[in-house]
Design a protein around this motif. Sequence first.
Motif, PDB file in Angstrom:
ATOM      1  N   ILE A  28      43.298  41.783  30.887  1.00  0.00           N
ATOM      2  CA  ILE A  28      43.251  43.188  31.302  1.00  0.00           C
ATOM      3  C   ILE A  28      43.873  43.283  32.678  1.00  0.00           C
ATOM      4  O   ILE A  28      43.480  42.564  33.588  1.00  0.00           O
ATOM      5  N   THR A  29      44.860  44.168  32.809  1.00  0.00           N
ATOM      6  CA  THR A  29      45.556  44.298  34.092  1.00  0.00           C
ATOM      7  C   THR A  29      45.335  45.684  34.656  1.00  0.00           C
ATOM      8  O   THR A  29      45.371  46.685  33.932  1.00  0.00           O
ATOM      9  N   LEU A  30      45.135  45.740  35.958  1.00  0.00           N
ATOM     10  CA  LEU A  30      44.873  47.008  36.634  1.00  0.00           C
ATOM     11  C   LEU A  30      45.862  47.146  37.774  1.00  0.00           C
ATOM     12  O   LEU A  30      46.034  46.218  38.571  1.00  0.00           O
ATOM     13  N   LEU A  58      46.084  50.956  33.419  1.00  0.00           N
ATOM     14  CA  LEU A  58      45.290  49.855  32.876  1.00  0.00           C
ATOM     15  C   LEU A  58      45.977  49.335  31.636  1.00  0.00           C
ATOM     16  O   LEU A  58      46.298  50.118  30.739  1.00  0.00           O
ATOM     17  N   VAL A  76      38.121  58.901  36.476  1.00  0.00           N
ATOM     18  CA  VAL A  76      37.733  57.530  36.804  1.00  0.00           C
ATOM     19  C   VAL A  76      36.235  57.283  36.646  1.00  0.00           C
ATOM     20  O   VAL A  76      35.823  56.226  36.191  1.00  0.00           O
ATOM     21  N   ASN A  77      35.415  58.294  36.978  1.00  0.00           N
ATOM     22  CA  ASN A  77      33.969  58.084  36.860  1.00  0.00           C
ATOM     23  C   ASN A  77      33.546  57.751  35.446  1.00  0.00           C
ATOM     24  O   ASN A  77      32.917  56.750  35.177  1.00  0.00           O
ATOM     25  N   PHE A  79      35.463  56.980  32.880  1.00  0.00           N
ATOM     26  CA  PHE A  79      36.161  55.822  32.345  1.00  0.00           C
ATOM     27  C   PHE A  79      35.565  54.523  32.862  1.00  0.00           C
ATOM     28  O   PHE A  79      35.403  53.555  32.124  1.00  0.00           O
ATOM     29  N   GLN A  80      35.239  54.521  34.136  1.00  0.00           N
ATOM     30  CA  GLN A  80      34.720  53.298  34.736  1.00  0.00           C
ATOM     31  C   GLN A  80      33.394  52.899  34.118  1.00  0.00           C
ATOM     32  O   GLN A  80      33.146  51.727  33.856  1.00  0.00           O
ATOM     33  N   CYS A  83      34.107  51.621  30.635  1.00  0.00           N
ATOM     34  CA  CYS A  83      34.795  50.340  30.725  1.00  0.00           C
ATOM     35  C   CYS A  83      33.832  49.230  31.119  1.00  0.00           C
ATOM     36  O   CYS A  83      33.862  48.141  30.550  1.00  0.00           O
ATOM     37  N   SER A  84      32.991  49.501  32.112  1.00  0.00           N
ATOM     38  CA  SER A  84      32.026  48.493  32.559  1.00  0.00           C
ATOM     39  C   SER A  84      31.102  48.086  31.433  1.00  0.00           C
ATOM     40  O   SER A  84      30.867  46.908  31.204  1.00  0.00           O
ATOM     41  N   LEU A  87      33.028  45.951  28.973  1.00  0.00           N
ATOM     42  CA  LEU A  87      33.296  44.605  29.471  1.00  0.00           C
ATOM     43  C   LEU A  87      32.033  43.767  29.448  1.00  0.00           C
ATOM     44  O   LEU A  87      32.030  42.629  29.015  1.00  0.00           O
ATOM     45  N   ARG A  88      30.964  44.359  29.912  1.00  0.00           N
ATOM     46  CA  ARG A  88      29.717  43.610  29.961  1.00  0.00           C
ATOM     47  C   ARG A  88      29.238  43.241  28.561  1.00  0.00           C
ATOM     48  O   ARG A  88      28.740  42.152  28.326  1.00  0.00           O
ATOM     49  N   SER A  90      31.145  42.884  25.864  1.00  0.00           N
ATOM     50  CA  SER A  90      32.059  41.968  25.205  1.00  0.00           C
ATOM     51  C   SER A  90      32.072  40.593  25.817  1.00  0.00           C
ATOM     52  O   SER A  90      32.208  39.601  25.124  1.00  0.00           O
ATOM     53  N   MET A  91      31.945  40.529  27.156  1.00  0.00           N
ATOM     54  CA  MET A  91      32.053  39.226  27.802  1.00  0.00           C
ATOM     55  C   MET A  91      30.703  38.548  27.841  1.00  0.00           C
ATOM     56  O   MET A  91      30.196  38.195  28.902  1.00  0.00           O
ATOM     57  N   ASP A  92      30.144  38.358  26.659  1.00  0.00           N
ATOM     58  CA  ASP A  92      28.795  37.813  26.632  1.00  0.00           C
ATOM     59  C   ASP A  92      28.781  36.336  26.279  1.00  0.00           C
ATOM     60  O   ASP A  92      27.750  35.741  26.102  1.00  0.00           O
TER      61      ASP A  92
ATOM     62  N   VAL B  27      45.641  43.590  39.615  1.00  0.00           N
ATOM     63  CA  VAL B  27      44.468  42.776  39.318  1.00  0.00           C
ATOM     64  C   VAL B  27      44.527  42.388  37.854  1.00  0.00           C
ATOM     65  O   VAL B  27      44.693  43.246  37.003  1.00  0.00           O
ATOM     66  N   TYR B  31      39.896  36.816  29.907  1.00  0.00           N
ATOM     67  CA  TYR B  31      38.647  36.367  29.315  1.00  0.00           C
ATOM     68  C   TYR B  31      38.909  35.535  28.065  1.00  0.00           C
ATOM     69  O   TYR B  31      39.673  35.954  27.195  1.00  0.00           O
ATOM     70  N   GLU B  61      33.023  42.328  37.151  1.00  0.00           N
ATOM     71  CA  GLU B  61      33.247  43.632  36.548  1.00  0.00           C
ATOM     72  C   GLU B  61      32.961  44.748  37.547  1.00  0.00           C
ATOM     73  O   GLU B  61      33.650  45.764  37.600  1.00  0.00           O
TER      74      GLU B  61
END
Lengths: 110, 84
Positions: A28-30, A58, A76-77, A79-80, A83-84, A87-88, A90-92, B27, B31, B61
């Motif tokens: 993921i690139t930002l 993104l 952004v609010n 979406f963020q 997104c968070s 991510l949380r 999925s990245m388990d 950035v 993963y 994150e």
Amino acid sequence: MVLLEREQFLTELTRLFQKCQLSGSMCITLKKYDGRTKPIPRKGSVEGFEPSENKCLLRATDGKKKISTVVSSKEVNMFQMACSNLLRASMDGLKKRDKKSKTKKSKAVQ
Amino acid sequence: MPQYQTWEEFSRAAEKLCLTDPMKARVVLKYRHSDGSLCIKVTDDLVCLVYRTDQDVKKIEKFHSQLMRLMVAKESRSVAMETD
């Protein structure tokens, strides 16, 4: 590179994460984005282009499929948060930050 | 390509890099579920900062969100590091 709307991007991102569970990596690139749609010519100036300050780009890829979306300060609010959570969730596959060693999934990669 | 061992050093350096030249800095989050590893890279094509981990998903994150907010902020102000 597929440019998607915010909602669609999140759906596709979820799908990409699910696909990557068995093998492969997710990138993921930002990056800050100023709204330009044409490349800057070497000579001369870009006509009628006003750089906007409040957007970011993104991108996500699993090595094969690429998706992207643009987020502005108004979105952004929401979406963020989305997104968070994504991510949380999925990245388990990572270790927990516990002192007790809980090996839920077999991560004996050595 | 400096690899950081501590999160504090990395986040400080990364934020500084983003503030120095927001348009150039990007950035990248990588993963790998199969390896159980997460790697975050911040670069402006001159300097490249990397941090690898298999644990700190929340921190990374959260930091990622901070940087996102930084990028969409209209005025250039330094984001204070929120320590929860």
